[in-house]
Design a protein around this motif. Sequence first.
Motif, PDB file in Angstrom:
ATOM      1  N   GLU A  62      69.449  24.594  48.591  1.00  0.00           N
ATOM      2  CA  GLU A  62      70.796  25.105  48.325  1.00  0.00           C
ATOM      3  C   GLU A  62      71.000  26.534  48.829  1.00  0.00           C
ATOM      4  O   GLU A  62      72.093  27.077  48.756  1.00  0.00           O
ATOM      5  CB  GLU A  62      71.101  25.010  46.825  1.00  0.00           C
ATOM      6  CG  GLU A  62      71.111  23.553  46.375  1.00  0.00           C
ATOM      7  CD  GLU A  62      71.565  23.369  44.940  1.00  0.00           C
ATOM      8  OE1 GLU A  62      72.242  24.270  44.419  1.00  0.00           O
ATOM      9  OE2 GLU A  62      71.251  22.324  44.357  1.00  0.00           O
ATOM     10  N   GLY A  63      69.881  27.136  49.291  1.00  0.00           N
ATOM     11  CA  GLY A  63      69.990  28.485  49.843  1.00  0.00           C
ATOM     12  C   GLY A  63      70.263  29.566  48.804  1.00  0.00           C
ATOM     13  O   GLY A  63      70.729  30.650  49.146  1.00  0.00           O
ATOM     14  N   THR A  64      69.984  29.251  47.555  1.00  0.00           N
ATOM     15  CA  THR A  64      70.206  30.241  46.491  1.00  0.00           C
ATOM     16  C   THR A  64      69.148  30.088  45.401  1.00  0.00           C
ATOM     17  O   THR A  64      68.773  28.954  45.059  1.00  0.00           O
ATOM     18  CB  THR A  64      71.648  30.101  45.909  1.00  0.00           C
ATOM     19  OG1 THR A  64      71.845  31.132  44.960  1.00  0.00           O
ATOM     20  CG2 THR A  64      71.874  28.759  45.230  1.00  0.00           C
ATOM     21  N   PRO A  65      68.617  31.200  44.852  1.00  0.00           N
ATOM     22  CA  PRO A  65      67.555  31.087  43.849  1.00  0.00           C
ATOM     23  C   PRO A  65      68.059  30.511  42.512  1.00  0.00           C
ATOM     24  O   PRO A  65      69.079  30.960  42.007  1.00  0.00           O
ATOM     25  CB  PRO A  65      67.068  32.535  43.676  1.00  0.00           C
ATOM     26  CG  PRO A  65      68.187  33.392  44.135  1.00  0.00           C
ATOM     27  CD  PRO A  65      68.948  32.616  45.150  1.00  0.00           C
ATOM     28  N   LEU A  66      67.335  29.537  42.003  1.00  0.00           N
ATOM     29  CA  LEU A  66      67.734  28.888  40.744  1.00  0.00           C
ATOM     30  C   LEU A  66      66.708  29.134  39.634  1.00  0.00           C
ATOM     31  O   LEU A  66      66.591  28.368  38.695  1.00  0.00           O
ATOM     32  CB  LEU A  66      67.863  27.365  40.981  1.00  0.00           C
ATOM     33  CG  LEU A  66      68.846  26.923  42.055  1.00  0.00           C
ATOM     34  CD1 LEU A  66      68.641  25.454  42.417  1.00  0.00           C
ATOM     35  CD2 LEU A  66      70.291  27.147  41.598  1.00  0.00           C
TER      36      LEU A  66
ATOM     37  N   SER B  86      66.055  25.250  45.279  1.00  0.00           N
ATOM     38  CA  SER B  86      66.604  26.569  45.646  1.00  0.00           C
ATOM     39  C   SER B  86      66.666  26.707  47.166  1.00  0.00           C
ATOM     40  O   SER B  86      67.642  27.199  47.736  1.00  0.00           O
ATOM     41  CB  SER B  86      65.725  27.695  45.087  1.00  0.00           C
ATOM     42  OG  SER B  86      65.637  27.607  43.690  1.00  0.00           O
TER      43      SER B  86
ATOM     44  N   GLU C 255      61.331  35.157  41.611  1.00  0.00           N
ATOM     45  CA  GLU C 255      62.437  36.000  42.117  1.00  0.00           C
ATOM     46  C   GLU C 255      61.900  36.957  43.196  1.00  0.00           C
ATOM     47  O   GLU C 255      62.521  37.160  44.232  1.00  0.00           O
ATOM     48  CB  GLU C 255      63.050  36.836  40.967  1.00  0.00           C
ATOM     49  CG  GLU C 255      63.754  36.015  39.898  1.00  0.00           C
ATOM     50  CD  GLU C 255      65.145  35.543  40.286  1.00  0.00           C
ATOM     51  OE1 GLU C 255      65.580  35.824  41.426  1.00  0.00           O
ATOM     52  OE2 GLU C 255      65.803  34.868  39.461  1.00  0.00           O
TER      53      GLU C 255
ATOM     54  N   TRP D 229      61.140  35.116  46.409  1.00  0.00           N
ATOM     55  CA  TRP D 229      62.383  34.792  47.112  1.00  0.00           C
ATOM     56  C   TRP D 229      62.844  35.976  47.979  1.00  0.00           C
ATOM     57  O   TRP D 229      63.311  35.797  49.096  1.00  0.00           O
ATOM     58  CB  TRP D 229      63.464  34.429  46.091  1.00  0.00           C
ATOM     59  CG  TRP D 229      64.698  33.836  46.706  1.00  0.00           C
ATOM     60  CD1 TRP D 229      65.866  34.487  46.996  1.00  0.00           C
ATOM     61  CD2 TRP D 229      64.880  32.474  47.123  1.00  0.00           C
ATOM     62  NE1 TRP D 229      66.771  33.612  47.568  1.00  0.00           N
ATOM     63  CE2 TRP D 229      66.195  32.370  47.655  1.00  0.00           C
ATOM     64  CE3 TRP D 229      64.083  31.332  47.101  1.00  0.00           C
ATOM     65  CZ2 TRP D 229      66.717  31.178  48.147  1.00  0.00           C
ATOM     66  CZ3 TRP D 229      64.600  30.143  47.593  1.00  0.00           C
ATOM     67  CH2 TRP D 229      65.900  30.073  48.109  1.00  0.00           C
ATOM     68  N   ARG D 230      62.632  37.185  47.436  1.00  0.00           N
ATOM     69  CA  ARG D 230      63.036  38.398  48.170  1.00  0.00           C
ATOM     70  C   ARG D 230      62.006  38.793  49.228  1.00  0.00           C
ATOM     71  O   ARG D 230      62.349  39.107  50.354  1.00  0.00           O
ATOM     72  CB  ARG D 230      63.189  39.590  47.202  1.00  0.00           C
ATOM     73  CG  ARG D 230      64.319  39.501  46.216  1.00  0.00           C
ATOM     74  CD  ARG D 230      64.509  40.854  45.521  1.00  0.00           C
ATOM     75  NE  ARG D 230      63.279  41.420  44.964  1.00  0.00           N
ATOM     76  CZ  ARG D 230      62.838  41.166  43.739  1.00  0.00           C
ATOM     77  NH1 ARG D 230      63.512  40.321  42.957  1.00  0.00           N
ATOM     78  NH2 ARG D 230      61.722  41.738  43.286  1.00  0.00           N
TER      79      ARG D 230
END
Length: 311
Positions: A98-102, A95, A120, A123-124
Amino acid sequence: MLRAIEKETISQNRDNISRTVSYASFFKRNPEIRWSMLASLVSRNAGYSMCDLKGDWLPRVLSADTRKHLFLTYERANWLIFQDAYPQLLLYEHSKREGTPLFHLLDKYHVSNFMKIEWERFWREKDLKRLCTSLIINEQHVIDEPVVQHSFYKERIFSGVPFLMQDYMHFSTVLFPVVSGDVYGISVHGFKRTKNRIETGKMLYAILFESRRSEEILLFSDKVTHTGSRHDFEKFIYPEKKRETPMLRMAFPLVKHHRKGTKDWYRRNMNTEKYYSPVKHMDKICLTDWYKQKQRQLKIGILLKEWVQHA
């Protein structure tokens, strides 16, 4: 990517040594995931306990059968935790890359919904301590039913005399050695209660990341190769002492594991927030003298038992 994560998890979950090393090298790459370092150090302790079973002393007091079952208990719990946690760590790493949460993909590895929510959130919010606590809460629930509450382990280990003796004598202690020859840590009381195991994890986190000893403990992990033998750190405490426990890979075969029915432990209305309360103040985290005394007690106890038997 999913297949690669699965493959790497299986290959690194071979034994206590590979787990300990994988956790530590993951932390080096991702120092914000502090649970990984904590897991590596706790895994070192599991290795010491395993190798004790083939050392100079415990075989004199525990039957081969009891020792085999104790080894399998440590091995099973540690395997289950790694099998559950390592895909989470690798998915986080992907994640990040790729710069995005998976984290929606955590379902593929039967990870609890509880951790999906917590990843999640991390991540925030980037709350390092909360994520570590969440992983501690999760791992202790993961092993509760298949190990601690399982009829086989309950009957053979947790109700057996050796385990009760260990609990009573505080031999089940998590130690963080340092190269100066001191050891820090705490005793695990009431291991059978999930809440107690979670509190223990939180206290260990406080010693590892919030105490003045933090740097020394991390340095030990970095400098001293983990072999599973207590000699890894006892050579700093007693420079003259000969090795009393073997290296893990020379003492134990690889164990084949499987996971049946991975039921999520988390229920939507569960109160998990209670587990995030601050830990109570710890008076004494330096256990060097305590450790020396416990080692003496154990040996004197074994010698006395043998003397009584032969008298």
